[in-house]
Scaffold this motif. Structure first.
Motif, PDB file in Angstrom:
ATOM      1  N   ARG A 327       0.834  -1.203   0.000  1.00 13.27           N
ATOM      2  CA  ARG A 327       0.000   0.000   0.000  1.00 13.27           C
ATOM      3  C   ARG A 327       0.872   1.258   0.000  1.00 13.27           C
ATOM      4  O   ARG A 327       1.913   1.308   0.652  1.00 13.27           O
ATOM      5  N   ARG A 328       0.383   2.286  -0.695  1.00 16.20           N
ATOM      6  CA  ARG A 328       1.090   3.566  -0.709  1.00 16.20           C
ATOM      7  C   ARG A 328       1.142   4.199   0.677  1.00 16.20           C
ATOM      8  O   ARG A 328       2.120   4.842   1.040  1.00 16.20           O
ATOM      9  N   ASN A 329       0.055   4.033   1.435  1.00 14.85           N
ATOM     10  CA  ASN A 329      -0.058   4.719   2.724  1.00 14.85           C
ATOM     11  C   ASN A 329       0.383   3.845   3.891  1.00 14.85           C
ATOM     12  O   ASN A 329      -0.010   4.106   5.031  1.00 14.85           O
ATOM     13  N   LEU A 330       1.175   2.819   3.633  1.00 12.60           N
ATOM     14  CA  LEU A 330       1.610   1.950   4.726  1.00 12.60           C
ATOM     15  C   LEU A 330       2.442   2.729   5.741  1.00 12.60           C
ATOM     16  O   LEU A 330       2.224   2.623   6.951  1.00 12.60           O
ATOM     17  N   PHE A 331       3.385   3.520   5.244  1.00 13.47           N
ATOM     18  CA  PHE A 331       4.266   4.261   6.142  1.00 13.47           C
ATOM     19  C   PHE A 331       3.827   5.724   6.229  1.00 13.47           C
ATOM     20  O   PHE A 331       3.307   6.301   5.271  1.00 13.47           O
TER      21      PHE A 331
END
Length: 424
Positions: A327-331
């Protein structure tokens, strides 16, 4: 005038051939079942209207579109058959269990599954352990750029032959994807390789995590070690180690159907809802691309009975091609790779006993803060650890990180031991 006209006509026919004088309206009549272009005088020698006697014959040897002779066709068939026999001999000589893709229908299905990219670009594909290279060749024919990582030296000559014919679209390396960045000490030699060396050789540079997927990886797990290999990917993913330091590397992997169902299981299913599924659902989009019977795959004959499990039962007879995209928003600022390994450790501890009370687990990590943490997420105080959604676990962890009572240092040594135990 008639003499002059006759002389010009004779000279024109002598230069361009007898068919050059055939009127345009007769061209289609000569071959009524074939669409033939009109005959421009400037290219009469290259695109001539066929004569009635040759309308259904192959063009002359000088033509750019020649029909292969029966002798050349038979030669190609013999070469293909010989190559296939040699490939099968190499497959039979494999000492370790491996599955190979040789069925034409399955090859077509995999090529179609790997093709979509999302932005119209042709994907770059890392084909891991391609063996004889039948899928590799199909990917090249579909227009993909391919990096082939093969761990078995016996298959390299065949792959290197493909590389020489691929006009720069294929690069072959003696490397094992599962032995990238090994934990063993000493000199690293092929098929083991450092990820920095691999990516530099393939000319792949690091991109920001929120960027598009820079590379698709296609691989197959063995029936005995697929959970170990999945755990290794989780450890590397949450800490941005291995290939994941270069961006959101997408995995396209054949898993047993049982393992796939565990990865996508939801809260409340205490049999299938495990720590590995929670971690993958938090970190990745998981998409089923294709289901295929195991009988479609080629395996060495000595491993034909390898479907039996340790418990005495029988494993799945179906493999699932699964796309796993980070996912792009993992971090974020509240969840960095530095905290990723702590999150993995916490989930493993919480999901060991999925019917236990979550508040008890939280009080062990942050004494006296369990009730406040649950109240902040509007969760009941008596909820079990196996009833928490993956997204809620991530929010709970981010809230826990802001708690003054949370001491993360006591888990670091054990995390390092777990990583080493589940890695090559």
């Amino acid at each position: 005038m008639s003499a002059i006209w006759a002389a010009r006509t004779a000279l024109y026919i002598a230069r361009c051939g007898p068919q050059a004088w055939t009127p345009d309206y007769l061209c289609s009549r000569l071959t009524p079942n074939v669409s033939v272009p009109s005959c421009p005088s400037s290219t009469a020698s290259s695109l001539q209207c066929p004569s009635p006697a040759s309308s259904l014959q192959c063009p002359s040897p000088a033509s750019s579109l020649q029909c292969p002779s029966p002798a050349s066709q038979e030669k190609e068939k013999r070469q293909s058959a010989t190559s296939n026999r040699d490939d099968l001999k190499i497959v039979e000589s494999c000492k370790r269990f491996r599955r190979f893709i040789a069925d034409p229908a399955l090859i077509d299905s995999v090529v179609r599954c790997l093709a979509p990219w999302g932005s119209g670009r042709t994907p770059i594909i890392m084909d891991c352990n391609p063996g004889p290279g039948l899928l590799t060749q199909a990917l090249l024919e579909a227009g993909h750029k391919v990096f082939a990582l093969e761990s078995n030296l016996d298959f390299l000559p065949r792959l290197q032959t493909l590389q020489r014919k691929a006009n720069g679209q294929l690069k072959v390396l003696h490397c094992d994807f599962f032995r990238i960045d090994p934990w063993s000490e000493g000199i690293v030699q092929p098929p083991s390789m450092y990820s920095t060396t691999l990516m530099r050789t393939l000319n792949i540079t690091e991109v920001p995590w929120a960027s598009d997927v820079p590379l698709k990886v296609f691989l197959m797990f063995g029936h005995k070690n697929e959970r170990v290999l999945l755990w290794r990917q989780i450890y590397c993913l949450y800490q941005r180690l291995n290939v994941y330091r270069f961006g959101r590397i997408e995995l396209n992997v054949f898993l047993t159907e049982t393992e796939y169902l565990k990865l996508i299981s939801r809260p409340g299913d205490f049999m299938k809802y495990r720590a590995l599924g929670v971690l993958f659902q938090v970190a990745c989009h998981i998409e089923l691309l294709h289901r295929e019977p195991m009988s479609s795959f080629l395996t060495p004959s000595r491993f034909k009975g390898a479907a039996a499990t340790k418990s005495g039962g029988f494993a799945d007879n179906t493999l699932c091609l699964v796309r796993i995209t980070p996912r792009r928003n993992l971090f974020s600022e509240n969840f960095t790779p530095a905290e990723g390994n702590i999150f993995v450790y916490m989930i493993k501890q919480f999901m060991t006993r999925r019917k236990s009370k979550l508040i008890e687990k939280l009080d062990n990590l942050a004494p006296g803060s369990g009730e406040d943490l649950l109240r902040s997420l509007a969760l009941p105080t008596d909820i079990a650890t196996g009833c928490i959604h993956p997204e809620e676990y991530k929010l709970l962890f981010e809230t826990l990180l802001r708690s003054e009572e949370f001491n993360r240092s006591f888990v670091l040594d054990e995390i390092c031991e777990k990583i080493a135990a589940t890695s090559y």
